[in-house]
Design a protein around this motif. Structure first.
Motif, PDB file in Angstrom:
ATOM      1  N   ALA A  29      -7.560  -2.044   6.117  1.00  0.00           N
ATOM      2  CA  ALA A  29      -6.755  -1.340   6.620  1.00  0.00           C
ATOM      3  C   ALA A  29      -5.198  -1.639   6.330  1.00  0.00           C
ATOM      4  N   PRO A  30      -4.545  -0.586   5.714  1.00  0.00           N
ATOM      5  CA  PRO A  30      -3.182  -1.066   5.464  1.00  0.00           C
ATOM      6  C   PRO A  30      -2.489  -1.552   6.582  1.00  0.00           C
ATOM      7  N   GLN A  31      -1.489  -2.264   6.336  1.00  0.00           N
ATOM      8  CA  GLN A  31      -0.552  -3.062   7.270  1.00  0.00           C
ATOM      9  C   GLN A  31       0.827  -2.316   7.316  1.00  0.00           C
ATOM     10  N   GLY A  32       1.059  -1.265   8.014  1.00  0.00           N
ATOM     11  CA  GLY A  32       2.323  -0.507   8.241  1.00  0.00           C
ATOM     12  C   GLY A  32       2.216   0.722   7.084  1.00  0.00           C
ATOM     13  N   PRO A  33       3.349   1.371   7.022  1.00  0.00           N
ATOM     14  CA  PRO A  33       3.401   2.568   6.418  1.00  0.00           C
ATOM     15  C   PRO A  33       3.229   2.150   4.865  1.00  0.00           C
ATOM     16  N   VAL A  34       2.604   2.966   3.966  1.00  0.00           N
ATOM     17  CA  VAL A  34       2.424   2.855   2.664  1.00  0.00           C
ATOM     18  C   VAL A  34       3.759   3.515   1.692  1.00  0.00           C
ATOM     19  N   LEU A  35       4.730   2.568   1.153  1.00  0.00           N
ATOM     20  CA  LEU A  35       5.974   2.978   0.619  1.00  0.00           C
ATOM     21  C   LEU A  35       5.488   3.215  -0.810  1.00  0.00           C
ATOM     22  N   PRO A  36       6.587   4.145  -1.431  1.00  0.00           N
ATOM     23  CA  PRO A  36       6.412   4.440  -3.174  1.00  0.00           C
ATOM     24  C   PRO A  36       7.053   3.163  -3.567  1.00  0.00           C
ATOM     25  N   PRO A  37       6.574   2.876  -4.938  1.00  0.00           N
ATOM     26  CA  PRO A  37       7.157   1.819  -5.631  1.00  0.00           C
ATOM     27  C   PRO A  37       8.827   1.965  -5.712  1.00  0.00           C
ATOM     28  N   PRO A  38       9.477   0.752  -5.796  1.00  0.00           N
ATOM     29  CA  PRO A  38      11.052   0.984  -5.815  1.00  0.00           C
ATOM     30  C   PRO A  38      11.423   1.424  -7.132  1.00  0.00           C
ATOM     31  N   PRO A  39      12.512   1.976  -7.277  1.00  0.00           N
ATOM     32  CA  PRO A  39      12.946   2.363  -8.508  1.00  0.00           C
ATOM     33  C   PRO A  39      13.008   1.395  -9.477  1.00  0.00           C
ATOM     34  N   PRO A  40      12.936   1.587 -10.948  1.00  0.00           N
ATOM     35  CA  PRO A  40      13.196   0.787 -11.773  1.00  0.00           C
ATOM     36  C   PRO A  40      14.787   0.017 -11.733  1.00  0.00           C
TER      37      PRO A  40
END
Length: 86
Positions: A29-40
């Motif tokens: 199970a994912p721990q916490g919200p799934v965030l998009p990858p940071p910008p370059p």
């Protein structure tokens, strides 16, 4: 206490499969919200900002040092001027 399983509660032989299933589900199970990858990161811009911050800090430190030395000088002169009075 010897009859209890590693997860506690029921005897080890009854609780062990459920405990393993729960551990497996928790691991998947994912721990916490799934965030998009940071910008370059543009490291050139980052380094320019870092250099500018370091230069600002150096100038601020030099100004504070000069102010401190001037204050010490003034305090010394004031004490010399008022030493004979009173």
């Amino acid at each position: 206490m010897a009859s209890r399983g590693r997860c506690g509660g029921a005897p080890a032989r009854e609780d062990k499969p459920r405990c393993e299933e729960r551990a497996e589900q928790q691991a998947l199970a994912p721990q916490g919200p799934v965030l998009p990858p940071p910008p370059p990161v543009d490291y050139g811009v980052f380094m320019q900002g870092l250099v500018q911050a370091m230069q600002t800090q150096a100038h601020t430190q030099a100004a504070l040092q000069a102010q401190l030395e001037a204050q010490i000088c003034l305090d010394g002169a004031y004490e010399r001027c008022t030493a004979g009075k009173s």
